[in-house]
Design a protein around this motif. Structure first.
Motif, PDB file in Angstrom:
ATOM      1  N   ASP A 218      -0.340  17.476 -39.004  1.00 31.73           N
ATOM      2  CA  ASP A 218      -0.397  16.236 -39.200  1.00 31.73           C
ATOM      3  C   ASP A 218       0.246  16.655 -40.678  1.00 31.73           C
ATOM      4  O   ASP A 218       0.967  15.673 -40.582  1.00 31.73           O
ATOM      5  N   ALA A 219       0.841  17.652 -41.240  1.00 32.89           N
ATOM      6  CA  ALA A 219       1.341  16.897 -42.867  1.00 32.89           C
ATOM      7  C   ALA A 219       2.590  17.244 -42.148  1.00 32.89           C
ATOM      8  O   ALA A 219       4.019  16.492 -42.849  1.00 32.89           O
ATOM      9  N   ALA A 220       2.849  17.891 -40.878  1.00 34.96           N
ATOM     10  CA  ALA A 220       4.589  18.006 -40.374  1.00 34.96           C
ATOM     11  C   ALA A 220       4.641  17.264 -40.087  1.00 34.96           C
ATOM     12  O   ALA A 220       5.789  16.689 -39.715  1.00 34.96           O
ATOM     13  N   GLU A 221       4.342  16.332 -39.357  1.00 37.82           N
ATOM     14  CA  GLU A 221       4.748  15.125 -38.483  1.00 37.82           C
ATOM     15  C   GLU A 221       4.581  13.906 -40.064  1.00 37.82           C
ATOM     16  O   GLU A 221       5.779  13.028 -39.392  1.00 37.82           O
ATOM     17  N   ARG A 222       4.106  14.348 -41.071  1.00 42.20           N
ATOM     18  CA  ARG A 222       4.493  12.815 -41.510  1.00 42.20           C
ATOM     19  C   ARG A 222       5.407  13.094 -42.192  1.00 42.20           C
ATOM     20  O   ARG A 222       6.220  12.235 -42.809  1.00 42.20           O
TER      21      ARG A 222
END
Length: 539
Positions: A218-222
């Motif tokens: 999730d953090a990598a996509e954001r």
């Protein structure tokens, strides 16, 4: 939310085949996901090196076989729809379900599909071969190369910067679908990762909360470290709400499935256009019209808890002896030639019903069909055509007696199975099986038919026909040996209007005896009953 079909519509047709891949697209998949392998003569095919031959019950590997030898295998040999252990996809005596090379498949599949192609064998050479195939078709922007080896992803980017890259686990199903966390960190450091393939089991814990992997992705996509997001792969033991759960995750780019029927319920529900049982004896002529394929007294179409197409025995001789007198013989021969010229054979009888209001755009239609007999020279279909049903023919005269077609004005090619081309349909083909039919042109002689699927001796079944753009898919299921939908064929037909009209019809005719083509088989009687018509539209 995008639907990603793994191996195509793999629970409803032999995986990795054109039928499985195209039917997945027709039912809403915008992403096709599959392994690739390379044959002994250098051809790239969809399917894993060992897994693809296993579909044909072979112990060989793709790399050991030439494409010709691989195409001799029957990929439908082990295919069974859910809950159907006795089902056989291709009836005995018919051509096997053959694999196609990837480049040939791309020419047949829709242009707007995105491909996630997983490379598990062959290394950099396989990556290069896949990229070359897409490059020749100027389609590299629709290609995502997936691998569990970061070096292969680097190689893909070097070959063409427009090619997407995806990190995946060692397999596309089972417990090893998600990438190794250490490798994920390595690839993220490269700074050019587009997609991650990860299983829902590894993203949502038993308590329903996001796992550490989910939070990291999730953090990598954001942050943009993973440009597209995550393609969420199915659980090992799927649940009824999994697809909706996967789609709800903020990092989800697509939801993976091996059954687009399952994902359609949550991600492509559509709008029910028609739900008709045909109960009772009154036909709603504001919505339906009854009609006949030919003008002779051997067929009666009427409603009685279903739309009946009752075809009575033909009273004549299927092969009357030629007269001894030369003039009479010549007249008899000329009479038969006029039947073929006018399409007005006395033994050819049939009819059915049509839906008066056209279907615009994408749809799915299904109907139950019961046949009195399954035999050569008699069949039924559900099809769509460009023509409308025309005038309704009342089934009874004022005195209550059956009203049969009396002249050429009482027949209409709309009600003739395989008539009024262009068309696409799903049919019960004699006693051979179930199949798709189509015509891209306007002449009856250019009708085409897919190979039969399943057991044609099954008398009661449901037929289903779906459309998405120019692509169509035909299905069947029954309560005997196909307890889930089975795709019997797909086709692209650019000749169909945006608005088409649906018919359900049946017929019988005279057919040559295969044992002696100079003789004719007995002309069968039959009765078809259509019930429970449902049409769903997608806007």
């Amino acid at each position: 939310m995008r639907i990603a079909a793994i191996g195509g519509n793999a629970l409803h047709a032999p995986p990795h085949t054109r039928t499985a891949l195209t039917s997945a697209y027709v039912q809403g998949a915008d992403v096709l996901v599959f392994d690739v392998a390379v044959t002994a003569d250098g051809r790239v095919v969809p399917g894993s090196d060992r897994g693809l031959p296993r579909q044909a019950d072979s112990t060989a590997s793709v790399g050991e076989l030439t494409l010709t030898r691989l195409r001799a295998l029957d990929l439908g040999a082990t295919f069974k729809p859910r809950g159907s252990p006795d089902f056989h996809y291709r009836p005995p005596g018919h051509a096997p379900v053959r694999i196609e090379a990837l480049d040939d498949l791309l020419d047949a599949l829709p242009d707007e599909v995105t491909y996630v192609v997983r490379v598990s064998t062959g290394g950099a050479d396989t990556v290069a071969a896949v990229v070359e195939i897409f490059t020749r078709r100027t389609a590299t922007t629709r290609l995502v190369v997936a691998a569990s080896d970061p070096e292969l992803l680097r190689h893909a980017r070097k070959l063409d910067a427009r090619v997407g890259t995806a990190l995946t686990g060692p397999a596309l199903d089972g417990p090893a679908v998600s990438p190794d966390p250490g490798l994920l960190g390595t690839v993220l450091q490269d700074g050019a990762l587009d997609l991650v393939l990860a299983g829902l089991d590894d993203l949502i814990g038993p308590d329903g909360r996001p796992t550490g992997l989910a939070l990291r992705l999730d953090a990598a996509e954001r942050s943009g470290d993973v440009r597209l997001g995550v393609l969420v792969l199915p659980r090992t033991e799927p649940g009824p709400d999994d697809h909706a759960l996967a789609a709800a995750q903020p990092y989800a780019w697509a939801v993976g499935t091996d059954s687009t029927f399952d994902t359609a319920r949550a991600l492509r529900p559509g709008t029910r256009r028609l739900d008709e049982t045909f109960a009772g004896t009154h036909t709603d002529t504001s919505r339906f019209a009854l009609g006949y394929a030919k003008a002779n007294p051997h067929c009666h179409v009427f409603q009685d808890d279903g739309i009946h197409v009752r075809i009575t025995p033909y009273p004549g001789d299927p092969q009357p002896p030629l007269p001894a007198d030369p003039v009479e013989r010549r007249l008899a021969e000329l009479e038969e030639r006029t039947w073929y010229a006018l399409g007005d054979w006395p033994f050819y009888s049939g009819g059915g019903f049509g839906v008066i209001h056209g279907l615009r755009g994408d749809f799915a239609a299904e109907v139950r069909i019961d046949s009195a007999v399954a035999a050569q020279a008699t069949m039924c279909e559900m099809a769509v055509v460009n023509a409308d049903p025309g005038t309704h023919h009342p089934p009874y005269d004022e005195d209550g007696s059956p009203r049969f077609p009396r002249s050429f004005r009482d027949k209409d090619a709309f009600y003739d199975p395989h008539g009024a081309p262009p068309f696409v349909g799903a049919e019960h083909d004699e006693d051979d099986g179930y199949r798709i039919n189509w015509n891209l042109g306007t002449l009856y002689d250019t009708n085409q038919y897919g190979p039969p699927v399943g057991d044609g001796r099954v008398l009661a079944a449901r037929l289903r026909l779906e459309r998405r753009g120019a692509y169509f898919a035909a299905y069947t299921r029954n309560d005997v040996d196909a307890h889930d939908w089975v795709c019997v064929g797909t086709v692209r037909n650019d000749s169909m209007n945006e608005t088409v009209h649906l018919r359900c019809s049946g017929k019988r005719w005279r057919q040559e005896d295969p044992a002696d083509p100079t003789r004719y088989m007995p002309i069968p009687a039959n009765e078809f009953v259509f019930r429970d018509l449902r049409i769903t539209c997608y806007f």
